[in-house]
Design an enzyme around this catalytic site. Sequence first.
Site, PDB file in Angstrom:
ATOM      1  N   HIS A 146     -17.000   2.888   8.150  1.00  0.00           N
ATOM      2  CA  HIS A 146     -15.816   2.779   8.086  1.00  0.00           C
ATOM      3  C   HIS A 146     -15.311   4.038   8.657  1.00  0.00           C
ATOM      4  O   HIS A 146     -15.334   5.101   8.094  1.00  0.00           O
ATOM      5  CB  HIS A 146     -15.200   2.537   6.934  1.00  0.00           C
ATOM      6  CG  HIS A 146     -13.687   2.387   6.927  1.00  0.00           C
ATOM      7  ND1 HIS A 146     -12.664   1.137   6.751  1.00  0.00           N
ATOM      8  CD2 HIS A 146     -12.656   3.395   7.047  1.00  0.00           C
ATOM      9  CE1 HIS A 146     -11.653   1.517   6.998  1.00  0.00           C
ATOM     10  NE2 HIS A 146     -11.540   2.925   7.275  1.00  0.00           N
ATOM     11  N   LEU A 147     -14.722   3.960  10.057  1.00  0.00           N
ATOM     12  CA  LEU A 147     -14.516   5.333  10.948  1.00  0.00           C
ATOM     13  C   LEU A 147     -13.187   5.350  11.242  1.00  0.00           C
ATOM     14  O   LEU A 147     -12.685   4.711  12.170  1.00  0.00           O
ATOM     15  CB  LEU A 147     -15.426   5.617  11.803  1.00  0.00           C
ATOM     16  CG  LEU A 147     -17.021   5.254  11.677  1.00  0.00           C
ATOM     17  CD1 LEU A 147     -17.781   5.381  13.096  1.00  0.00           C
ATOM     18  CD2 LEU A 147     -17.282   6.203  10.752  1.00  0.00           C
TER      19      LEU A 147
ATOM     20  N   HIS B   5     -12.589   3.376   0.191  1.00  0.00           N
ATOM     21  CA  HIS B   5     -12.602   2.504   1.152  1.00  0.00           C
ATOM     22  C   HIS B   5     -13.468   1.111   0.812  1.00  0.00           C
ATOM     23  O   HIS B   5     -13.961   0.382   1.502  1.00  0.00           O
ATOM     24  CB  HIS B   5     -13.174   2.633   2.491  1.00  0.00           C
ATOM     25  CG  HIS B   5     -12.494   3.828   3.019  1.00  0.00           C
ATOM     26  ND1 HIS B   5     -13.385   4.937   3.557  1.00  0.00           N
ATOM     27  CD2 HIS B   5     -11.167   4.069   3.430  1.00  0.00           C
ATOM     28  CE1 HIS B   5     -12.365   5.764   4.313  1.00  0.00           C
ATOM     29  NE2 HIS B   5     -11.163   5.275   4.240  1.00  0.00           N
TER      30      HIS B   5
ATOM     31  N   ARG C 145      -2.648  -2.095  -3.383  1.00  0.00           N
ATOM     32  CA  ARG C 145      -3.654  -1.257  -3.117  1.00  0.00           C
ATOM     33  C   ARG C 145      -3.671  -0.173  -3.974  1.00  0.00           C
ATOM     34  O   ARG C 145      -2.551   0.652  -4.017  1.00  0.00           O
ATOM     35  CB  ARG C 145      -3.606  -0.818  -1.743  1.00  0.00           C
ATOM     36  CG  ARG C 145      -4.920  -0.069  -1.400  1.00  0.00           C
ATOM     37  CD  ARG C 145      -4.930   0.394  -0.068  1.00  0.00           C
ATOM     38  NE  ARG C 145      -6.280   1.117   0.177  1.00  0.00           N
ATOM     39  CZ  ARG C 145      -6.570   1.552   1.380  1.00  0.00           C
ATOM     40  NH1 ARG C 145      -5.884   1.243   2.592  1.00  0.00           N
ATOM     41  NH2 ARG C 145      -7.851   2.395   1.600  1.00  0.00           N
TER      42      ARG C 145
ATOM     43  N   LEU D 208      -8.826  11.477  17.021  1.00  0.00           N
ATOM     44  CA  LEU D 208     -10.355  11.711  17.945  1.00  0.00           C
ATOM     45  C   LEU D 208      -9.988  11.202  19.273  1.00  0.00           C
ATOM     46  O   LEU D 208     -10.444  11.744  20.212  1.00  0.00           O
ATOM     47  CB  LEU D 208     -11.359  10.565  17.044  1.00  0.00           C
ATOM     48  CG  LEU D 208     -12.803  10.909  17.802  1.00  0.00           C
ATOM     49  CD1 LEU D 208     -13.095  12.080  17.579  1.00  0.00           C
ATOM     50  CD2 LEU D 208     -13.659   9.638  17.550  1.00  0.00           C
ATOM     51  N   ARG D 209      -9.054  10.287  19.538  1.00  0.00           N
ATOM     52  CA  ARG D 209      -8.855   9.845  20.762  1.00  0.00           C
ATOM     53  C   ARG D 209      -8.164  11.208  21.822  1.00  0.00           C
ATOM     54  O   ARG D 209      -8.797  11.167  22.820  1.00  0.00           O
ATOM     55  CB  ARG D 209      -7.804   8.810  20.745  1.00  0.00           C
ATOM     56  CG  ARG D 209      -8.057   7.538  21.726  1.00  0.00           C
ATOM     57  CD  ARG D 209      -6.992   6.420  21.651  1.00  0.00           C
ATOM     58  NE  ARG D 209      -6.201   6.650  20.351  1.00  0.00           N
ATOM     59  CZ  ARG D 209      -5.639   5.607  20.112  1.00  0.00           C
ATOM     60  NH1 ARG D 209      -5.154   4.725  21.030  1.00  0.00           N
ATOM     61  NH2 ARG D 209      -4.707   5.899  18.812  1.00  0.00           N
TER      62      ARG D 209
ATOM     63  N   GLU E 264      -8.478  -5.152   5.319  1.00  0.00           N
ATOM     64  CA  GLU E 264      -8.325  -4.892   3.905  1.00  0.00           C
ATOM     65  C   GLU E 264      -7.239  -5.566   3.319  1.00  0.00           C
ATOM     66  O   GLU E 264      -7.251  -6.045   2.119  1.00  0.00           O
ATOM     67  CB  GLU E 264      -8.026  -3.150   3.787  1.00  0.00           C
ATOM     68  CG  GLU E 264      -9.358  -2.297   4.275  1.00  0.00           C
ATOM     69  CD  GLU E 264      -9.109  -0.943   4.266  1.00  0.00           C
ATOM     70  OE1 GLU E 264      -8.389  -0.598   5.465  1.00  0.00           O
ATOM     71  OE2 GLU E 264      -9.068  -0.168   3.295  1.00  0.00           O
TER      72      GLU E 264
ATOM     73  N   ASN F 283      -9.004   7.630  10.311  1.00  0.00           N
ATOM     74  CA  ASN F 283      -8.495   8.954   9.907  1.00  0.00           C
ATOM     75  C   ASN F 283      -9.485   9.402   8.684  1.00  0.00           C
ATOM     76  O   ASN F 283      -9.626  10.673   8.653  1.00  0.00           O
ATOM     77  CB  ASN F 283      -7.250   8.904   9.648  1.00  0.00           C
ATOM     78  CG  ASN F 283      -6.321   9.000  10.804  1.00  0.00           C
ATOM     79  OD1 ASN F 283      -6.790   9.791  11.735  1.00  0.00           O
ATOM     80  ND2 ASN F 283      -5.035   8.264  11.094  1.00  0.00           N
TER      81      ASN F 283
ATOM     82  N   ASN G  73       0.908  -1.253   0.174  1.00  0.00           N
ATOM     83  CA  ASN G  73       0.035   0.041  -0.071  1.00  0.00           C
ATOM     84  C   ASN G  73       0.933   1.269  -0.074  1.00  0.00           C
ATOM     85  O   ASN G  73       1.451   1.671   1.200  1.00  0.00           O
ATOM     86  CB  ASN G  73      -0.928  -0.075   1.308  1.00  0.00           C
ATOM     87  CG  ASN G  73      -1.946   1.190   1.278  1.00  0.00           C
ATOM     88  OD1 ASN G  73      -1.816   2.047   0.333  1.00  0.00           O
ATOM     89  ND2 ASN G  73      -2.662   1.191   2.435  1.00  0.00           N
TER      90      ASN G  73
ATOM     91  N   GLY H 235     -10.348   2.337  13.228  1.00  0.00           N
ATOM     92  CA  GLY H 235      -9.929   2.760  14.508  1.00  0.00           C
ATOM     93  C   GLY H 235     -11.111   3.365  15.365  1.00  0.00           C
ATOM     94  O   GLY H 235     -11.252   3.127  16.418  1.00  0.00           O
TER      95      GLY H 235
ATOM     96  N   GLU I 218     -14.246   0.658  15.743  1.00  0.00           N
ATOM     97  CA  GLU I 218     -14.080  -0.391  16.456  1.00  0.00           C
ATOM     98  C   GLU I 218     -13.725  -0.376  18.048  1.00  0.00           C
ATOM     99  O   GLU I 218     -13.912  -0.996  18.830  1.00  0.00           O
ATOM    100  CB  GLU I 218     -12.850  -1.299  15.897  1.00  0.00           C
ATOM    101  CG  GLU I 218     -13.033  -1.886  14.417  1.00  0.00           C
ATOM    102  CD  GLU I 218     -11.727  -2.334  13.916  1.00  0.00           C
ATOM    103  OE1 GLU I 218     -10.824  -2.717  14.481  1.00  0.00           O
ATOM    104  OE2 GLU I 218     -11.399  -2.137  12.585  1.00  0.00           O
TER     105      GLU I 218
ATOM    106  N   ARG J   4      -9.950  16.032   6.962  1.00  0.00           N
ATOM    107  CA  ARG J   4     -11.041  16.307   5.728  1.00  0.00           C
ATOM    108  C   ARG J   4     -12.262  16.836   6.015  1.00  0.00           C
ATOM    109  O   ARG J   4     -12.951  16.400   7.195  1.00  0.00           O
ATOM    110  CB  ARG J   4     -11.264  14.975   4.851  1.00  0.00           C
ATOM    111  CG  ARG J   4      -9.857  14.842   3.817  1.00  0.00           C
ATOM    112  CD  ARG J   4     -10.164  13.499   3.202  1.00  0.00           C
ATOM    113  NE  ARG J   4      -9.032  12.698   3.734  1.00  0.00           N
ATOM    114  CZ  ARG J   4      -9.180  11.243   3.543  1.00  0.00           C
ATOM    115  NH1 ARG J   4     -10.266  10.648   2.927  1.00  0.00           N
ATOM    116  NH2 ARG J   4      -8.138  10.535   3.950  1.00  0.00           N
TER     117      ARG J   4
HETATM  118  P1  AMP Z   1      -7.630   4.276  11.582  1.00  0.00           P
HETATM  119  O1  AMP Z   1      -7.471   5.431  10.503  1.00  0.00           O
HETATM  120  O2  AMP Z   1      -8.464   3.314  11.340  1.00  0.00           O
HETATM  121  O3  AMP Z   1      -6.201   3.785  12.029  1.00  0.00           O
HETATM  122  O4  AMP Z   1      -8.183   5.215  12.852  1.00  0.00           O
HETATM  123  C1  AMP Z   1      -7.422   6.203  13.323  1.00  0.00           C
HETATM  124  C2  AMP Z   1      -8.649   6.869  14.271  1.00  0.00           C
HETATM  125  O5  AMP Z   1      -9.145   6.123  15.269  1.00  0.00           O
HETATM  126  C3  AMP Z   1      -7.793   8.197  15.017  1.00  0.00           C
HETATM  127  O6  AMP Z   1      -8.796   9.192  15.143  1.00  0.00           O
HETATM  128  C4  AMP Z   1      -7.793   7.392  16.402  1.00  0.00           C
HETATM  129  O7  AMP Z   1      -7.791   8.408  17.402  1.00  0.00           O
HETATM  130  C5  AMP Z   1      -9.257   6.489  16.462  1.00  0.00           C
HETATM  131  N1  AMP Z   1      -8.898   5.676  17.507  1.00  0.00           N
HETATM  132  C6  AMP Z   1      -8.163   4.648  17.798  1.00  0.00           C
HETATM  133  N2  AMP Z   1      -8.543   3.898  18.992  1.00  0.00           N
HETATM  134  C7  AMP Z   1      -9.542   4.798  19.773  1.00  0.00           C
HETATM  135  C8  AMP Z   1     -10.145   4.751  20.688  1.00  0.00           C
HETATM  136  N3  AMP Z   1      -9.955   3.729  21.730  1.00  0.00           N
HETATM  137  N4  AMP Z   1     -11.148   5.720  21.264  1.00  0.00           N
HETATM  138  C9  AMP Z   1     -11.310   6.449  20.163  1.00  0.00           C
HETATM  139  N5  AMP Z   1     -10.778   6.517  19.034  1.00  0.00           N
HETATM  140  C10 AMP Z   1      -9.813   5.691  18.760  1.00  0.00           C
END
Ligand code: AMP
Length: 397
Positions: A206-207, A179, A90, A282-283, A382, A209, A7, A328, A331, A239
Amino acid sequence: MLVFILNAGSSSLKYQLMNPVIKKVFASGICERIGIDGVLKHEYGDGKELKLEIDMPTHKEAIEAVLSTLTVGEGKVIDSIDSIQATGHRVAHGGEFFQKSTLVTEEVIAKIEALIPLAPLHNPANILGMKICQELLPGKPNVAVFDTVFHQTMPDYAYMYALPYDQYTKHKIRKYGFHGTSHYYVSNEARQMLDKKRNTRIIVCHLGNGSSVTAVLNGKSIDTSMGLTPVQGLMMGTRSGDVGAGAISYMMKQEGLDIDQITELMNKKSGILGISGKSSDLREVLAAMHDDERCRLAVDMVAYNIKKYVGSYVAALDGVDALCFTGGIGENSALIREIVCTGLDGMGLVLDPIKNNKNRNDARDIATNSSAARIFVIPTNEEYVIANDTYKVVMES
Ligand code: AMP
């Protein structure tokens, strides 16, 4: 069959070595800071990790470093690169050219090249990855797996923008969606988890970045939130998601922004970062939301936007059998799932708060037993879809 999955991004490159037949991952990792200096993070064995600083002036040195790490030294998992039977790439944008994963040929590369204006950051890196693998793994087939393909089943009334029709005929301006491998994987898992096998109406959120929602009817995408490019739809890490076209032209006028500056503003400076002023992650924003009004606003906007799409896709599907969360955020964030599902009882979606708050990382049902429709959390995969498609295309060729 041992498949190398690549990727390739503009300055980073993710990889995995997998046997899709037995769904076994031998190693995975990422090369970062390509063109700057170079860092390789390699995972192998049962959770062992290696971090190597290797000069990577271009993607070629990065892929050479990966192949060398797979075959010699501490992170070794295979004796020789000859064991790799094919590479799956990818690819961000397949436009209307590609309706399925495809063996890479000169003609295929030319078509992916022609789509560069639609994915200026990703398609060039994807092509580079293919050409380097043709050179470093001679005689081994390469397969292109597109982010857009799963959405090629959308009906015309869903993918067209209400612009003058010649914008479509001249420039192919329409909604494509992204996605695709994730939406395919998760909706397919959900179909198997459902009791019902026919007329399945599934919504996948699908949530991560980057975020998107897709409506899947009988295994086929019928609508999705991203558009011509991945900036449309949900509010994301950096975005903007949906913004009125009038607001964009007004902002350009007021701030004197040219096309590159507005594109950068909407792709890199907006979303969770733009609203919170704190982070795109988001965390971090969730952790600060009780003391910081802008972080609270960002969280409320993220959840509200997802909920609006879910509601509109229940309408698009004439009902819903399963709502799925992945990525991220999907889940891991029980809070976002809870806000999204609150008040959707009338649509047959009733969340069980105890199941929702259990910290698990397997595919699971978090709806109440009496909920008419299911609510699933399904970890996406993926890479498996890319490896499996690669295997199938090579077997058929
Ligand atoms: P990804 O692009 O699928 O790796 O997701 C990244 C996003 O998932 C970022 O905004 C992270 O802050 C968020 N994320 C990962 N773990 C958590 C969690 N335990 N609680 C809230 N957001 C999370």
